[in-house]
Design a protein around this motif. Structure first.
Motif, PDB file in Angstrom:
ATOM      1  N   ILE A   1      52.254  55.622  26.626  1.00 13.14           N
ATOM      2  CA  ILE A   1      52.506  54.365  27.329  1.00 13.14           C
ATOM      3  C   ILE A   1      53.717  53.680  26.703  1.00 13.14           C
ATOM      4  O   ILE A   1      53.748  53.433  25.501  1.00 13.14           O
ATOM      5  CB  ILE A   1      51.289  53.409  27.232  1.00 13.14           C
ATOM      6  CG1 ILE A   1      50.009  54.048  27.742  1.00 13.14           C
ATOM      7  CG2 ILE A   1      51.575  52.073  27.928  1.00 13.14           C
ATOM      8  CD1 ILE A   1      49.952  54.268  29.224  1.00 13.14           C
ATOM      9  N   GLY A   2      54.716  53.384  27.515  1.00 12.61           N
ATOM     10  CA  GLY A   2      55.872  52.613  27.060  1.00 12.61           C
ATOM     11  C   GLY A   2      56.905  53.425  26.318  1.00 12.61           C
ATOM     12  O   GLY A   2      56.590  54.406  25.652  1.00 12.61           O
ATOM     13  N   LYS A   3      58.148  52.991  26.453  1.00  8.70           N
ATOM     14  CA  LYS A   3      59.240  53.693  25.779  1.00  8.70           C
ATOM     15  C   LYS A   3      59.213  53.366  24.290  1.00  8.70           C
ATOM     16  O   LYS A   3      58.613  52.379  23.859  1.00  8.70           O
ATOM     17  CB  LYS A   3      60.575  53.331  26.400  1.00  8.70           C
ATOM     18  CG  LYS A   3      60.962  51.875  26.250  1.00  8.70           C
ATOM     19  CD  LYS A   3      62.277  51.570  26.935  1.00  8.70           C
ATOM     20  CE  LYS A   3      62.475  50.074  26.893  1.00  8.70           C
ATOM     21  NZ  LYS A   3      63.724  49.618  26.534  1.00  8.70           N
TER      22      LYS A   3
ATOM     23  N   ASP B   1      60.983  51.900  21.295  1.00  9.80           N
ATOM     24  CA  ASP B   1      62.021  50.888  21.155  1.00  9.80           C
ATOM     25  C   ASP B   1      62.949  51.116  19.966  1.00  9.80           C
ATOM     26  O   ASP B   1      64.130  50.794  20.034  1.00  9.80           O
ATOM     27  CB  ASP B   1      61.394  49.495  21.003  1.00  9.80           C
ATOM     28  CG  ASP B   1      60.605  49.076  22.229  1.00  9.80           C
ATOM     29  OD1 ASP B   1      60.999  49.460  23.344  1.00  9.80           O
ATOM     30  OD2 ASP B   1      59.596  48.374  22.064  1.00  9.80           O
TER      31      ASP B   1
ATOM     32  N   PRO C   1      55.725  53.897  32.080  1.00  7.34           N
ATOM     33  CA  PRO C   1      56.359  52.607  31.781  1.00  7.34           C
ATOM     34  C   PRO C   1      55.326  51.543  31.393  1.00  7.34           C
ATOM     35  O   PRO C   1      54.184  51.555  31.865  1.00  7.34           O
ATOM     36  CB  PRO C   1      57.047  52.235  33.098  1.00  7.34           C
ATOM     37  CG  PRO C   1      57.212  53.521  33.836  1.00  7.34           C
ATOM     38  CD  PRO C   1      56.046  54.378  33.432  1.00  7.34           C
ATOM     39  N   ASP C   2      55.764  50.642  30.513  1.00  7.37           N
ATOM     40  CA  ASP C   2      54.917  49.508  30.146  1.00  7.37           C
ATOM     41  C   ASP C   2      54.510  48.751  31.399  1.00  7.37           C
ATOM     42  O   ASP C   2      55.285  48.643  32.355  1.00  7.37           O
ATOM     43  CB  ASP C   2      55.678  48.544  29.221  1.00  7.37           C
ATOM     44  CG  ASP C   2      55.791  49.065  27.804  1.00  7.37           C
ATOM     45  OD1 ASP C   2      54.781  49.531  27.254  1.00  7.37           O
ATOM     46  OD2 ASP C   2      56.902  48.996  27.241  1.00  7.37           O
TER      47      ASP C   2
ATOM     48  N   LYS D   1      53.754  45.621  33.789  1.00 11.36           N
ATOM     49  CA  LYS D   1      54.409  44.332  34.019  1.00 11.36           C
ATOM     50  C   LYS D   1      53.347  43.238  34.119  1.00 11.36           C
ATOM     51  O   LYS D   1      52.198  43.494  34.477  1.00 11.36           O
ATOM     52  CB  LYS D   1      55.207  44.361  35.336  1.00 11.36           C
ATOM     53  CG  LYS D   1      56.197  45.499  35.428  1.00 11.36           C
ATOM     54  CD  LYS D   1      57.433  45.217  34.621  1.00 11.36           C
ATOM     55  CE  LYS D   1      58.480  46.272  34.897  1.00 11.36           C
ATOM     56  NZ  LYS D   1      59.134  46.744  33.721  1.00 11.36           N
TER      57      LYS D   1
ATOM     58  N   THR E   1      51.566  41.491  32.010  1.00 10.51           N
ATOM     59  CA  THR E   1      50.324  41.646  31.251  1.00 10.51           C
ATOM     60  C   THR E   1      49.804  40.315  30.710  1.00 10.51           C
ATOM     61  O   THR E   1      48.653  40.248  30.288  1.00 10.51           O
ATOM     62  CB  THR E   1      50.512  42.642  30.091  1.00 10.51           C
ATOM     63  OG1 THR E   1      51.599  42.195  29.264  1.00 10.51           O
ATOM     64  CG2 THR E   1      50.792  44.040  30.598  1.00 10.51           C
TER      65      THR E   1
ATOM     66  N   GLU F   1      46.303  51.020  32.632  1.00  9.21           N
ATOM     67  CA  GLU F   1      46.945  52.120  31.916  1.00  9.21           C
ATOM     68  C   GLU F   1      46.150  53.410  32.096  1.00  9.21           C
ATOM     69  O   GLU F   1      46.734  54.490  32.270  1.00  9.21           O
ATOM     70  CB  GLU F   1      47.076  51.801  30.425  1.00  9.21           C
ATOM     71  CG  GLU F   1      48.093  50.730  30.118  1.00  9.21           C
ATOM     72  CD  GLU F   1      48.088  50.267  28.679  1.00  9.21           C
ATOM     73  OE1 GLU F   1      49.050  49.576  28.289  1.00  9.21           O
ATOM     74  OE2 GLU F   1      47.127  50.558  27.933  1.00  9.21           O
TER      75      GLU F   1
ATOM     76  N   GLY G   1      48.038  52.791  24.919  1.00  9.42           N
ATOM     77  CA  GLY G   1      48.780  51.565  24.639  1.00  9.42           C
ATOM     78  C   GLY G   1      48.203  50.851  23.429  1.00  9.42           C
ATOM     79  O   GLY G   1      47.330  51.377  22.730  1.00  9.42           O
TER      80      GLY G   1
ATOM     81  N   GLN H   1      53.820  53.482  18.691  1.00 11.31           N
ATOM     82  CA  GLN H   1      55.157  54.086  18.744  1.00 11.31           C
ATOM     83  C   GLN H   1      55.385  55.032  17.565  1.00 11.31           C
ATOM     84  O   GLN H   1      55.967  56.100  17.715  1.00 11.31           O
ATOM     85  CB  GLN H   1      56.227  52.998  18.772  1.00 11.31           C
ATOM     86  CG  GLN H   1      56.234  52.253  20.084  1.00 11.31           C
ATOM     87  CD  GLN H   1      57.483  51.439  20.287  1.00 11.31           C
ATOM     88  OE1 GLN H   1      58.500  51.667  19.652  1.00 11.31           O
ATOM     89  NE2 GLN H   1      57.404  50.476  21.177  1.00 11.31           N
TER      90      GLN H   1
END
Length: 157
Positions: free
Chosen positions: A8-10, A12, A39-40, A42, A44, A56, A106, A132
């Motif tokens: 989940i999510g790039k 950073d 992608p994260d 939107k 939230t 998710e 996530g 991450q």
């Protein structure tokens, strides 16, 4: 067998991206490996943690194909030494799976639906890492497992 890492999510941080790329570039010599980034979510701020996990979870399960084996990277999962993890991977290779899918959730973890559909859980440590940072640690451990299985000198006991 192909290994898919769903997350989940790039990522950073550039230093994490550099490290992840290093191990992905090395892994292609051993086994097909792909990262799928969801992608994260939107908006939230208007969602509870449970609602966020459920949304998710829906997106994670859309990545799973019939015949896939899905393993969650979860703090409540089985803890392996690197050699034990290599043996775990070898068993999966010998079973002839088409796709082995590992999932990094996530920041709040996984929905109950994802837990119920999972084939297993693996923990990288009793310690907690950022979701991450886990990407880099896991990519390195997959690479380490492959070198152990090929009797190459990367891993030292």
């Amino acid at each position: 067998m192909k290994i898919i890492l769903v997350l989940i999510g790039k990522t950073d941080e550039s230093y994490l991206n550099t490290g992840i790329k290093k191990y992905l570039d090395r892994l292609i010599h051993y086994i097909p490996f792909e990262m799928k980034v969801i992608p994260d979510l939107k908006n939230t701020k208007n969602m509870t943690e449970e609602q966020q996990k459920n949304k998710e979870g829906e997106l994670i399960l859309q990545q799973i194909q019939p015949g896939d084996e899905m393993i969650l990277l979860d703090e409540g999962g089985k803890i392996f030494s690197s050699r034990e993890f290599a043996s775990f991977m070898e068993q999966k290779l010998l079973r002839g799976l088409k796709r082995l899918v590992f999932v990094i959730g996530g920041p709040y973890g996984f929905s109950n639906n994802v837990y119920h559909k999972a084939n297993g859980k693996v923990s990288l440590s009793k310690m907690t890492f950022s979701h991450q940072m886990v990407r880099l640690i896991f990519a390195e451990q997959i690479y380490r497992a492959m070198t152990i299985l090929k009797n190459q000198p990367y891993h030292h006991d």
